[in-house]
Write a protein that holds these residues in place. Structure first.
Motif, mmCIF file in Angstrom:
data_model
loop_
_atom_site.group_PDB
_atom_site.id
_atom_site.type_symbol
_atom_site.label_atom_id
_atom_site.label_comp_id
_atom_site.label_asym_id
_atom_site.label_seq_id
_atom_site.Cartn_x
_atom_site.Cartn_y
_atom_site.Cartn_z
ATOM 1 N N VAL A 6 44.506 -15.065 -2.710
ATOM 2 C CA VAL A 6 43.091 -14.661 -2.928
ATOM 3 C C VAL A 6 42.688 -14.041 -1.725
ATOM 4 O O VAL A 6 41.952 -12.886 -1.594
ATOM 5 C CB VAL A 6 42.352 -15.815 -3.504
ATOM 6 C CG1 VAL A 6 40.685 -15.468 -3.488
ATOM 7 C CG2 VAL A 6 43.067 -16.151 -4.864
ATOM 8 N N VAL A 7 42.772 -14.427 -0.381
ATOM 9 C CA VAL A 7 41.986 -13.993 0.786
ATOM 10 C C VAL A 7 42.592 -12.545 1.003
ATOM 11 O O VAL A 7 42.057 -11.533 1.348
ATOM 12 C CB VAL A 7 42.207 -14.978 1.935
ATOM 13 C CG1 VAL A 7 41.828 -14.150 3.089
ATOM 14 C CG2 VAL A 7 41.497 -16.344 1.792
ATOM 15 N N LEU A 8 43.997 -12.636 0.872
ATOM 16 C CA LEU A 8 44.679 -11.105 1.277
ATOM 17 C C LEU A 8 44.256 -10.065 0.171
ATOM 18 O O LEU A 8 43.957 -8.917 0.613
ATOM 19 C CB LEU A 8 46.217 -11.480 1.135
ATOM 20 C CG LEU A 8 46.809 -12.025 2.366
ATOM 21 C CD1 LEU A 8 48.309 -12.201 2.161
ATOM 22 C CD2 LEU A 8 46.605 -11.334 3.677
ATOM 23 N N GLN A 9 43.945 -10.469 -1.220
ATOM 24 C CA GLN A 9 43.588 -9.440 -2.101
ATOM 25 C C GLN A 9 42.146 -9.049 -1.716
ATOM 26 O O GLN A 9 41.903 -8.123 -2.006
ATOM 27 C CB GLN A 9 43.483 -10.119 -3.748
ATOM 28 C CG GLN A 9 45.149 -10.219 -3.973
ATOM 29 C CD GLN A 9 45.959 -8.758 -4.281
ATOM 30 O OE1 GLN A 9 45.246 -8.194 -4.478
ATOM 31 N NE2 GLN A 9 47.087 -8.990 -4.017
ATOM 32 N N THR A 10 41.508 -10.113 -1.583
ATOM 33 C CA THR A 10 40.016 -9.811 -0.910
ATOM 34 C C THR A 10 39.854 -8.594 0.268
ATOM 35 O O THR A 10 39.120 -7.787 0.282
ATOM 36 C CB THR A 10 39.077 -11.105 -0.727
ATOM 37 O OG1 THR A 10 39.311 -11.850 -1.804
ATOM 38 C CG2 THR A 10 37.752 -10.809 -0.565
ATOM 39 N N ILE A 11 40.904 -9.304 1.179
ATOM 40 C CA ILE A 11 40.866 -8.176 2.262
ATOM 41 C C ILE A 11 41.175 -6.777 1.933
ATOM 42 O O ILE A 11 40.721 -5.794 2.290
ATOM 43 C CB ILE A 11 41.678 -8.557 3.428
ATOM 44 C CG1 ILE A 11 40.909 -9.920 4.049
ATOM 45 C CG2 ILE A 11 41.917 -7.629 4.478
ATOM 46 C CD1 ILE A 11 41.843 -10.640 4.981
ATOM 47 N N LYS A 12 42.196 -6.558 1.104
ATOM 48 C CA LYS A 12 42.645 -5.426 0.598
ATOM 49 C C LYS A 12 41.401 -4.759 -0.186
ATOM 50 O O LYS A 12 41.439 -3.401 -0.161
ATOM 51 C CB LYS A 12 43.813 -5.555 -0.453
ATOM 52 C CG LYS A 12 45.141 -5.858 0.217
ATOM 53 C CD LYS A 12 46.414 -6.025 -0.753
ATOM 54 C CE LYS A 12 47.529 -6.605 -0.393
ATOM 55 N NZ LYS A 12 48.581 -6.717 -1.392
ATOM 56 N N VAL A 13 41.007 -5.123 -1.024
ATOM 57 C CA VAL A 13 39.795 -4.747 -1.820
ATOM 58 C C VAL A 13 38.682 -4.106 -0.858
ATOM 59 O O VAL A 13 38.075 -2.988 -0.742
ATOM 60 C CB VAL A 13 39.228 -5.440 -2.827
ATOM 61 C CG1 VAL A 13 37.912 -5.179 -3.452
ATOM 62 C CG2 VAL A 13 40.383 -5.926 -3.877
ATOM 63 N N PHE A 14 38.351 -5.068 0.344
ATOM 64 C CA PHE A 14 37.360 -4.620 0.928
ATOM 65 C C PHE A 14 37.865 -3.485 1.953
ATOM 66 O O PHE A 14 37.081 -2.505 2.311
ATOM 67 C CB PHE A 14 37.102 -5.886 2.189
ATOM 68 C CG PHE A 14 36.112 -5.699 3.223
ATOM 69 C CD1 PHE A 14 34.833 -5.430 2.977
ATOM 70 C CD2 PHE A 14 36.509 -5.349 4.359
ATOM 71 C CE1 PHE A 14 33.673 -5.437 3.915
ATOM 72 C CE2 PHE A 14 35.547 -5.222 5.486
ATOM 73 C CZ PHE A 14 34.282 -4.934 5.243
ATOM 74 N N ILE A 15 39.007 -3.319 2.360
ATOM 75 C CA ILE A 15 39.647 -2.336 3.164
ATOM 76 C C ILE A 15 39.473 -0.974 2.366
ATOM 77 O O ILE A 15 39.165 0.222 2.699
ATOM 78 C CB ILE A 15 40.680 -2.536 3.917
ATOM 79 C CG1 ILE A 15 40.931 -3.446 4.922
ATOM 80 C CG2 ILE A 15 41.694 -1.215 4.287
ATOM 81 C CD1 ILE A 15 42.192 -4.045 5.475
ATOM 82 N N LEU A 16 39.935 -1.045 0.994
ATOM 83 C CA LEU A 16 39.866 -0.069 0.123
ATOM 84 C C LEU A 16 38.445 0.252 -0.068
ATOM 85 O O LEU A 16 38.129 1.712 -0.068
ATOM 86 C CB LEU A 16 40.717 -0.259 -1.177
ATOM 87 C CG LEU A 16 40.707 0.693 -2.050
ATOM 88 C CD1 LEU A 16 41.586 1.831 -1.491
ATOM 89 C CD2 LEU A 16 41.288 0.304 -3.723
ATOM 90 N N PHE A 17 37.764 -0.289 -0.177
ATOM 91 C CA PHE A 17 36.108 0.014 -0.703
ATOM 92 C C PHE A 17 35.558 0.620 0.902
ATOM 93 O O PHE A 17 34.684 1.547 0.472
ATOM 94 C CB PHE A 17 35.292 -1.409 -0.796
ATOM 95 C CG PHE A 17 33.909 -1.089 -0.924
ATOM 96 C CD1 PHE A 17 33.434 -0.408 -2.262
ATOM 97 C CD2 PHE A 17 32.958 -1.498 0.051
ATOM 98 C CE1 PHE A 17 31.945 -0.101 -2.492
ATOM 99 C CE2 PHE A 17 31.768 -1.302 -0.146
ATOM 100 C CZ PHE A 17 31.164 -0.652 -1.437
ATOM 101 N N THR A 18 35.869 0.045 1.905
ATOM 102 C CA THR A 18 35.342 0.658 3.002
ATOM 103 C C THR A 18 35.856 2.054 3.487
ATOM 104 O O THR A 18 35.333 2.823 3.701
ATOM 105 C CB THR A 18 35.825 -0.238 4.246
ATOM 106 O OG1 THR A 18 35.176 -1.678 4.039
ATOM 107 C CG2 THR A 18 35.039 0.287 5.445
#
Length: 74
Positions: A6-18
């Motif tokens: 879940v943490v890795l998926q959240t980081i991926k989404v955050f990086i993609l959004f940024t």
């Protein structure tokens, strides 16, 4: 193990959004720079003609002016 996914998926989404936000920002800045020096209201060059002429009518009534306003939005 589920918490780490879940943490890795959240980081991926955050990086993609940024990344998409930064790309969008610089795209808007590029378009803004392109049109910043575009002079829309300069005098036309060449054989340009004036296309509108104000017509002054002495005997226009209030109803005529109201109809002109509704038809043309003037």
């Amino acid at each position: 193990m589920s918490f780490i996914k879940v943490v890795l998926q959240t980081i991926k989404v955050f990086i993609l959004f940024t990344g998409c936000t930064i790309l969008f920002y610089y795209g808007i800045m590029w378009v803004s720079e392109e049109y910043q020096n575009y002079h829309r209201y300069d005098e036309p060059e060449g054989s340009a003609l004036k296309v509108s002429n104000a017509v002054e009518e002495e005997s226009s009534s209030l109803l005529d002016r109201l109809m002109l306003f509704y038809l043309n939005g003037e």
